[in-house]
Write an enzyme that holds these catalytic residues in place. Sequence first.
Site, PDB file in Angstrom:
ATOM      1  N   THR A 334      -7.897  15.448  35.596  1.00  0.00           N
ATOM      2  CA  THR A 334      -6.801  14.146  35.583  1.00  0.00           C
ATOM      3  C   THR A 334      -7.676  12.779  35.299  1.00  0.00           C
ATOM      4  O   THR A 334      -8.824  12.647  35.281  1.00  0.00           O
ATOM      5  CB  THR A 334      -5.949  13.728  36.444  1.00  0.00           C
ATOM      6  OG1 THR A 334      -6.658  13.911  37.992  1.00  0.00           O
ATOM      7  CG2 THR A 334      -5.163  15.268  36.574  1.00  0.00           C
ATOM      8  N   ASP A 335      -6.693  11.678  34.690  1.00  0.00           N
ATOM      9  CA  ASP A 335      -7.446  10.517  34.402  1.00  0.00           C
ATOM     10  C   ASP A 335      -7.319   9.441  35.555  1.00  0.00           C
ATOM     11  O   ASP A 335      -7.049   8.370  35.463  1.00  0.00           O
ATOM     12  CB  ASP A 335      -6.890   9.771  33.185  1.00  0.00           C
ATOM     13  CG  ASP A 335      -6.818  10.648  32.179  1.00  0.00           C
ATOM     14  OD1 ASP A 335      -7.659  11.461  31.560  1.00  0.00           O
ATOM     15  OD2 ASP A 335      -5.250  11.184  31.939  1.00  0.00           O
ATOM     16  N   SER A 360      -7.388   4.641  38.663  1.00  0.00           N
ATOM     17  CA  SER A 360      -6.706   4.773  37.222  1.00  0.00           C
ATOM     18  C   SER A 360      -7.730   4.867  36.176  1.00  0.00           C
ATOM     19  O   SER A 360      -8.362   3.429  36.135  1.00  0.00           O
ATOM     20  CB  SER A 360      -5.511   4.031  36.813  1.00  0.00           C
ATOM     21  OG  SER A 360      -4.990   4.194  35.586  1.00  0.00           O
ATOM     22  N   ARG A 361      -8.012   5.808  35.506  1.00  0.00           N
ATOM     23  CA  ARG A 361      -9.410   5.433  34.737  1.00  0.00           C
ATOM     24  C   ARG A 361      -8.773   5.023  33.107  1.00  0.00           C
ATOM     25  O   ARG A 361      -9.858   4.710  32.575  1.00  0.00           O
ATOM     26  CB  ARG A 361      -9.980   6.966  34.394  1.00  0.00           C
ATOM     27  CG  ARG A 361     -10.853   7.245  35.753  1.00  0.00           C
ATOM     28  CD  ARG A 361     -11.545   8.537  35.343  1.00  0.00           C
ATOM     29  NE  ARG A 361     -11.691   8.909  36.822  1.00  0.00           N
ATOM     30  CZ  ARG A 361     -11.175   9.973  37.285  1.00  0.00           C
ATOM     31  NH1 ARG A 361     -10.623  10.864  36.582  1.00  0.00           N
ATOM     32  NH2 ARG A 361     -11.761  10.543  38.664  1.00  0.00           N
ATOM     33  N   VAL A 362      -7.482   5.003  32.728  1.00  0.00           N
ATOM     34  CA  VAL A 362      -7.378   4.496  31.628  1.00  0.00           C
ATOM     35  C   VAL A 362      -6.116   3.275  31.474  1.00  0.00           C
ATOM     36  O   VAL A 362      -5.870   2.631  30.700  1.00  0.00           O
ATOM     37  CB  VAL A 362      -6.645   5.521  30.687  1.00  0.00           C
ATOM     38  CG1 VAL A 362      -7.987   6.342  30.254  1.00  0.00           C
ATOM     39  CG2 VAL A 362      -5.515   6.133  31.045  1.00  0.00           C
TER      40      VAL A 362
END
Length: 504
Positions: A334-335, A360-362
Amino acid sequence: MEIKSSDLVSLFEKSLSDAPQKSLQEIGIVVQVGDGICRVHGLENAVYNEMITFEGGNKGIVLDLEENYVSIFLLYNSIPVVELETAYRTGEAFKTPVGMHLAGRVINAVGKPIDGLGDLVIEDRLPIEAAAPGVIERSPVNESLETGILAVDALIPVGKGQRELIIGNRGTGKTAIALDTILHQKGKNVFCIFVSIGQRQANLARTIRLLVENGAMEYTVIVSADSSDSVLCQYLAPYVGCTIGEYFRSKGHDALIVYDDLTNHAIAYREMSLLLRRPPGREAFPGDVFYLHSRLLERAGKIMAGGSLTALPIIQVQADDITAYIPTNLISITDGQIFLDDQIFKSGVRPAINIGLSVSRVGGAAQTKAVKKMAKTLGLELAQYRELLDFSQFGTDLDAIAQERISKGQRAVEVLKQAQYTTYTFIEEALMLFMLHEDRLDGIEISYVHTFVMQFVSYVESVYPKIYKVILDTQDVTSDVHDELKRIVQEFKTLFVLPDGRNA
Ligand SMILES: Nc1ncnc2c1ncn2[C@@H]1O[C@H](COP(=O)(O)OP(=O)(O)OP(=O)(O)O)[C@@H](O)[C@H]1O
Ligand SMILES: [Mg+2]
């Protein structure tokens, strides 16, 4: 009239050629059955994932091909399959009904309605296994999917097309986060799909009631495979939900899918793999359990042609251990993740999000401008607060700066507390964050902080609707608005009366 024998023969031949016939290779015989799986001899040309029908009415899917037999998992627990029963190939993969009118319905994994509202209005039937969109087809995740949960929107924002894992111990509010997010999509043109896997029926009934009472069923489809359904249904349910979500996306809509939860999904798959006698690996899961979830979650995303599918998979851990096998797999797929902490939950802070272990990567690129601006320093402040809190437990004297940081952190934690089923608009969020950011809330006792901030928000809304509208239109807190808000805070302070009668 005289009938010649040759006429009879040709008549007989004709009747034989007209009859619907299965070639011998498409028919098999059940040689062994039990535990929801059966082995069938004779289906020599059967292919992996093919649907098989049985004489007695049951259906199944081929999940293993051996030299002398194929192994088929059965869809229905309630329809018996017996030894020597005939099985037929269908030549088709398992398909699910899709359509815009599925919104508002509750279906099971085989695509049958279970809400008593009559037949489904379907537009197509699609195979549930599909390739994920390629790199060229995808568009960057740059639009916010508001959850209405302040801590998430401010610190771990989710973008449309993102895959954000919700992870935590049993009973820490995982489902609550996902359901609040669904409730918050009302009027936002986002179709929601809630996939319930291996839950008790009572849980599902509660979820349905909640969504109906809040008018959220209108834009939501529920796909359910509860604990009494066959393991095959539990295994299929997420792919069914995903296919429905992809259909919404292909029509240019934004969709949100919740998988509650993938722990049960992995357990169902482990059971199937053990029955298929595949070699068990770590925690007795088969070697391809990573692929089980990666091929599902890769299908989420935002595409160039318009439309997006955002995924919120849920995973349960034991004793806050996020380093177990399935959780680490999902974290890497997941991101980002929202980690719900048992300790925090028990200390009464809800939602019990552990900010330090959540990421949260994006989402940052997709955050609403107003919220992003106002939340800029919050993450750092909370991190410093946690550090100092640990430090202060040693009983050391803290200097004034440290004490101020602790006081600020405590107030931030108060503001981030949020009741279940209440979600905020991004303007409300921006105003609450403004209060934290600008005003230290120093003069206000911890127990009144939340009320104070909430009342400030409604004060601005009712007395200064213009400011509200400017934030809504620009999606931003411009420097003019910022200055004006500073003035309003001072004004509000003279008006606000604490529950004990004092002014703030
Ligand atoms: N923000 C909140 N404020 C107050 N109570 C909450 C909040 N979020 C969740 N709860 C309560 O916590 C309990 C557990 O919530 P929930 O069922 O969502 O957890 P879960 O992690 O999904 O549990 P399970 O592991 O059993 O699926 C519920 O009683 C719920 O009402
Ligand atoms: Mg739950």
